[in-house]
Enzyme design. Structure first.
Site, PDB file in Angstrom:
ATOM      1  N   GLN A 126       0.795  -1.133   0.030  1.00 59.95           N
ATOM      2  CA  GLN A 126      -0.008   0.054   0.121  1.00 59.95           C
ATOM      3  C   GLN A 126       0.765   1.433   0.024  1.00 59.95           C
ATOM      4  O   GLN A 126       1.957   1.431   0.045  1.00 59.95           O
ATOM      5  CB  GLN A 126      -0.919  -0.073   1.205  1.00 59.95           C
ATOM      6  CG  GLN A 126      -0.361  -0.314   2.570  1.00 59.95           C
ATOM      7  CD  GLN A 126      -1.100  -0.487   3.585  1.00 59.95           C
ATOM      8  OE1 GLN A 126      -1.185   0.665   4.582  1.00 59.95           O
ATOM      9  NE2 GLN A 126      -2.075  -1.417   3.823  1.00 59.95           N
ATOM     10  N   HIS A 148       0.353   5.755   1.201  1.00 56.85           N
ATOM     11  CA  HIS A 148      -0.454   6.695   1.702  1.00 56.85           C
ATOM     12  C   HIS A 148      -0.275   8.162   0.943  1.00 56.85           C
ATOM     13  O   HIS A 148       1.097   8.274   0.718  1.00 56.85           O
ATOM     14  CB  HIS A 148      -0.340   7.005   3.100  1.00 56.85           C
ATOM     15  CG  HIS A 148      -0.381   5.446   3.898  1.00 56.85           C
ATOM     16  ND1 HIS A 148      -1.732   4.869   4.007  1.00 56.85           N
ATOM     17  CD2 HIS A 148       0.426   4.784   4.758  1.00 56.85           C
ATOM     18  CE1 HIS A 148      -1.300   3.725   4.873  1.00 56.85           C
ATOM     19  NE2 HIS A 148      -0.178   3.716   5.143  1.00 56.85           N
ATOM     20  N   GLU A 168       4.037   7.180   8.340  1.00 59.79           N
ATOM     21  CA  GLU A 168       4.096   6.349   9.386  1.00 59.79           C
ATOM     22  C   GLU A 168       5.302   6.109   9.713  1.00 59.79           C
ATOM     23  O   GLU A 168       6.317   6.288   8.775  1.00 59.79           O
ATOM     24  CB  GLU A 168       2.949   5.166   9.172  1.00 59.79           C
ATOM     25  CG  GLU A 168       3.386   4.249   7.946  1.00 59.79           C
ATOM     26  CD  GLU A 168       2.367   2.960   7.789  1.00 59.79           C
ATOM     27  OE1 GLU A 168       1.363   3.348   7.549  1.00 59.79           O
ATOM     28  OE2 GLU A 168       2.692   1.976   7.647  1.00 59.79           O
ATOM     29  N   HIS A 216       4.616   0.347   0.757  1.00 62.58           N
ATOM     30  CA  HIS A 216       5.387  -0.339   1.528  1.00 62.58           C
ATOM     31  C   HIS A 216       4.155  -1.652   2.088  1.00 62.58           C
ATOM     32  O   HIS A 216       3.110  -1.615   1.887  1.00 62.58           O
ATOM     33  CB  HIS A 216       5.268   0.347   2.981  1.00 62.58           C
ATOM     34  CG  HIS A 216       4.033   0.919   3.310  1.00 62.58           C
ATOM     35  ND1 HIS A 216       3.479   2.214   2.891  1.00 62.58           N
ATOM     36  CD2 HIS A 216       3.098   0.836   4.325  1.00 62.58           C
ATOM     37  CE1 HIS A 216       2.383   2.540   3.387  1.00 62.58           C
ATOM     38  NE2 HIS A 216       2.140   1.747   4.308  1.00 62.58           N
ATOM     39  N   ARG A 233      -4.400   0.827  -1.708  1.00 66.39           N
ATOM     40  CA  ARG A 233      -3.923  -0.653  -1.539  1.00 66.39           C
ATOM     41  C   ARG A 233      -3.609  -0.808  -3.123  1.00 66.39           C
ATOM     42  O   ARG A 233      -4.356  -0.835  -3.968  1.00 66.39           O
ATOM     43  CB  ARG A 233      -4.878  -1.703  -1.419  1.00 66.39           C
ATOM     44  CG  ARG A 233      -4.466  -3.006  -1.108  1.00 66.39           C
ATOM     45  CD  ARG A 233      -5.775  -3.931  -0.461  1.00 66.39           C
ATOM     46  NE  ARG A 233      -6.265  -3.506   1.039  1.00 66.39           N
ATOM     47  CZ  ARG A 233      -7.453  -3.439   1.106  1.00 66.39           C
ATOM     48  NH1 ARG A 233      -8.151  -3.772   0.134  1.00 66.39           N
ATOM     49  NH2 ARG A 233      -7.773  -3.168   2.329  1.00 66.39           N
TER      50      ARG A 233
END
Ligand code: ZN
Length: 316
Positions: free
Chosen positions: A99, A101, A118, A175, A195
């Site tokens: 996925q 972000h 993250e 990642h 995704r």
């Protein structure tokens, strides 16, 4: 303000995931009234999917989202918007989907309040484990072509890891967490995930949705981290080690053995997790699996015991 000067402990919430394992219950002692395969413990969250309850102390029984709105003094003022962080313990029984972000700017033009950065702190992993971080694509055309062809081995960059490693996963980074890895994940409080690849797995007979168009648009190219970019936890005891300092957050780790008197200062507030062992923070008992907020204006003075703590401060 005396009432501010205590740790605020939170009750974690377990989440069922098709790729989850069993360690959140067997090794971390987290409980749920549901049966199932749990992949995530939402340890510090004000997100509507899991608004953690305060466990004990002056604010017992209230939810983090309420505290955030009603007691801004605990967080150093500035509490417009949502609570900025989301802390999870992840137990990957299987590989997680690949996925990416977006950053805040992209998310905001697509109906969301914020994007998502993250980062990962490795709690446990199989020998010779690797995580997927970044890609080998040298251009956007190559990225698109390799995704279209399903050339995942060619595309995805794998980084060797070991226990105690820290990795940044900035917005735009492809990642995936791999089977057997257990980690602390600290991220921006946002659900926005595109995704890219889910290993053709089925959930209740169906393939999970992919988000290729947005995913392709936000993926940074070229971008790949190497083993040299991975921060290894150093072996010094009783000393705060800075793992990351970015525009959005700072994270430290400390291994306490005996007595530690570290400098713990924050402009705003800190979120802490006990990742191993047990001990005390200014006399308050803590053990592995506990998560807490160190409110604004409180600087813990003495850590005692045998334990590892991670602390994160949101920026801004
Ligand atoms: Zn992610």
């Amino acid at each position: 303000m005396k009432e501010n000067k205590e740790l605020i402990f939170l009750k974690p919430v377990l989440k069922e995931r098709i790729w989850g394992g069993s360690r959140l219950r067997t090794e971390w002692g987290y409980e749920s009234d549901r049966q199932g395969t749990f992949g995530e413990c939402w340890a510090v969250s004000s997100n509507e999917q899991a608004d953690c309850e305060i466990a004990g102390g002056a604010y017992q029984g209230r939810h983090l989202s309420e505290l955030w709105k009603e007691c801004p003094e605990l967080f150093g003022g500035k509490t417009d918007g949502a609570f900025p962080l989301l802390v999870k313990i992840i137990d990957a029984g299987e590989d997680l989907s690949v996925q990416v972000h977006p950053d805040d700017a992209y998310a905001q033009t697509h109906g969301c309040k914020s994007g998502k950065w993250e980062c990962w702190y490795i709690l446990d992993c199989p020998e010779e484990a690797e995580l997927i971080v970044g890609s080998h694509a040298r251009s956007r055309e190559e990225l698109e072509q390799w995704i279209k062809d399903g050339a995942w081995d060619k595309l995805l960059n794998r980084v060797p890891i070991r226990k105690g490693d820290f990795l940044r996963v900035d917005p735009g980074t492809l990642h995936a967490i791999t089977a057997g890895v257990e980690l602390l994940e600290v991220q921006q409080n946002s659900d926005i995930t595109y995704r890219i690849y889910d290993y053709e797995r089925r959930q209740n007979g169906k393939l999970r949705e992919l988000h290729l168009e947005d995913g392709l648009e936000v993926t940074r190219v070229p971008y790949r981290i190497t083993a040299a970019d991975v921060i290894h936890t150093d072996v010094r005891e009783n000393t705060m080690q800075l793992l990351a300092e970015t525009a959005q957050y700072r994270m430290w780790t400390i291994a306490v053995k005996g007595v530690a008197v570290p400098e713990i200062r924050t402009e705003r507030f800190l979120v802490g997790s006990v990742l191993e062992g047990s001990g005390t923070i200014d006399g308050v008992q803590v053990r592995k699996g506990m998560h807490f907020i160190i409110p604004h204006g409180y600087a813990p003075e003495k850590l005692e015991g045998q334990m590892r703590l991670n602390l994160t401060e949101p920026a801004g």
